[in-house]
Design a protein around this motif. Structure first.
Motif, short mmCIF file in Angstrom:
data_model
loop_
_atom_site.label_atom_id
_atom_site.label_comp_id
_atom_site.label_asym_id
_atom_site.label_seq_id
_atom_site.Cartn_x
_atom_site.Cartn_y
_atom_site.Cartn_z
N GLY A 217 0.77 -1.00 0.01
CA GLY A 217 0.15 -0.16 -0.17
C GLY A 217 0.98 1.37 -0.19
N VAL A 218 1.55 1.58 0.98
CA VAL A 218 2.46 2.51 1.02
C VAL A 218 3.17 2.37 -0.29
CG1 VAL A 218 4.99 3.38 2.42
CG2 VAL A 218 3.14 2.13 3.63
N ILE A 219 3.99 1.57 -0.95
CA ILE A 219 4.03 1.53 -2.05
C ILE A 219 4.00 2.50 -3.45
CG2 ILE A 219 6.09 0.64 -4.03
CD1 ILE A 219 8.15 0.98 -1.25
N SER A 220 2.79 1.62 -3.13
CA SER A 220 2.13 1.89 -4.61
C SER A 220 1.43 3.71 -4.35
CB SER A 220 0.64 1.12 -3.93
OG SER A 220 0.75 -0.35 -4.19
N ILE A 221 0.89 3.58 -3.04
CA ILE A 221 0.51 5.45 -2.86
C ILE A 221 1.78 6.39 -3.22
CG2 ILE A 221 -0.01 6.93 -1.24
CD1 ILE A 221 -1.13 4.71 0.00
N ILE A 222 3.53 5.80 -3.11
CA ILE A 222 4.66 6.74 -3.34
C ILE A 222 4.02 6.45 -5.07
CG2 ILE A 222 7.24 7.34 -3.43
CD1 ILE A 222 6.64 5.82 -0.33
N LEU A 223 4.10 5.59 -5.16
CA LEU A 223 4.58 5.54 -7.35
C LEU A 223 3.60 6.40 -7.39
CD1 LEU A 223 5.41 1.52 -7.45
CD2 LEU A 223 6.29 3.41 -8.34
N LEU A 224 2.06 6.05 -7.48
CA LEU A 224 0.90 6.96 -7.67
C LEU A 224 0.97 8.97 -7.53
CD1 LEU A 224 -1.90 4.85 -5.99
CD2 LEU A 224 -1.62 5.39 -8.86
N LEU A 225 2.17 9.11 -6.65
CA LEU A 225 1.89 10.07 -6.11
C LEU A 225 2.75 11.19 -7.16
CD1 LEU A 225 1.69 10.55 -2.24
CD2 LEU A 225 0.13 11.34 -3.76
N LEU A 226 4.41 10.02 -6.98
CA LEU A 226 5.29 10.21 -8.36
C LEU A 226 4.63 10.05 -9.91
CD1 LEU A 226 8.47 8.64 -6.10
CD2 LEU A 226 7.77 11.23 -6.90
N LYS A 228 4.29 7.50 -10.96
CA LYS A 228 5.22 6.01 -12.62
C LYS A 228 4.01 5.17 -12.65
CE LYS A 228 9.63 7.62 -11.24
NZ LYS A 228 9.72 7.90 -12.78
N LYS A 229 3.17 4.70 -12.07
CA LYS A 229 1.83 4.48 -12.86
C LYS A 229 0.42 5.12 -12.05
CE LYS A 229 3.87 -0.12 -11.87
NZ LYS A 229 3.93 -0.67 -12.93
#
Length: 266
Positions: A217-226, A228-229
């Protein structure tokens, strides 16, 4: 004691070299035994000088000694990761059955980590290998306790396998009902948690599930904010299962006891 740490590190490097073979060949349905290791470009069979974990990569400056083809730094990375994993597990469990069991499972999971990243699959061969390794651990626990289980109940690992497999299967079923898609949870992820449950027992299986989902969840949120996804992107869950299982081996019971102690304060 320093000798055993060094030995664990060296064994980890050697195993990591073999894991590189598995990572490359298993998704391509190739034998992990034959043919012997060779350069992917010129086909030249690699010698001992080419196969010393990490050091060969450094001394050869990341290139094939025969044709000069560039070698991916990930080969050395996998070897170093395996070595670090072995040393940390040895530090945690010492020379014991718990160490051997955890090292075996984490070796398989490291292969899962990279194959899932590259191909978005978890091969059945790896799940079966993990299940086979879990059987003697289950039998051993009947006679002598496994530390990670936390008790001597013979059914502990079986319940762990049922919880791990069953929980992810439930998510997949609910995802299909709600979203009309079978992509809510991959079949490989579901199957993989059956052997993980055998190795961890039911309490630590729950802990591994928790850490896996939180990390994802944490990594997915970071990737969405950046950016990247995006929300429609497919996220592989296998690597987070690997992270969650390793973290559980190192800190699972400490976190579990802290959480229970916190609840008792209220």
């Amino acid at each position: 004691m320093a000798f055993f740490y060094i030995l664990a590190a060296l064994v980890g490097l050697l195993i990591g070299s073999f894991l590189n073979v598995c990572i490359y060949r298993i998704p391509n349905n190739e034998s992990i035994v034959m043919p012997p290791s060779h350069c992917m470009k010129c086909g030249h069979r690699l010698t001992v000088l080419d196969l010393v974990p990490v050091f060969s990569y450094v001394f050869l400056r990341g290139r094939c000694r025969h044709c000069g083809e560039k070698i991916s730094p990930r080969y050395a990375l996998v070897e170093m990761m395996t070595s670090v994993v072995y040393v940390l597990l040895f530090h945690k469990y010492g020379l014991s059955v718990d160490f051997l069991a955890s090292a075996y499972l984490m070796s398989i999971l490291l292969v899962v980590f990279f194959i899932d990243l590259d191909h978005m699959i978890i091969p059945n061969q790896l799940v079966i290998a993990a299940l086979i390794g879990g059987i003697p651990i289950f039998i051993y626990n009947i006679f002598r306790p496994i530390e990670i289980y936390g008790d001597r109940n013979w059914w502990n690992p079986l319940l762990g396998a049922l919880i791990g497999f069953g929980f992810l299967l439930l998510i997949a079923i609910l995802g299909y009902i709600v979203y009309k898609t079978d992509e809510a949870m991959g079949g490989g992820d579901i199957k993989l948690f059956a052997p993980i449950g055998l190795f961890l027992g039911w309490k630590m299986t729950i802990m591994s599930l928790f850490i896996s989902f939180v990390t994802a969840g944490v990594i997915s949120i970071i990737l969405l904010l950046l950016k990247k996804k995006d929300r429609k992107s497919t996220f592989v869950f296998g690597p987070f299962i690997v992270i969650g299982t390793f973290a559980t081996y190192l800190f699972g019971w400490e976190f579990f006891n802290w959480y229970i102690g916190t609840l008792q304060m209220y």
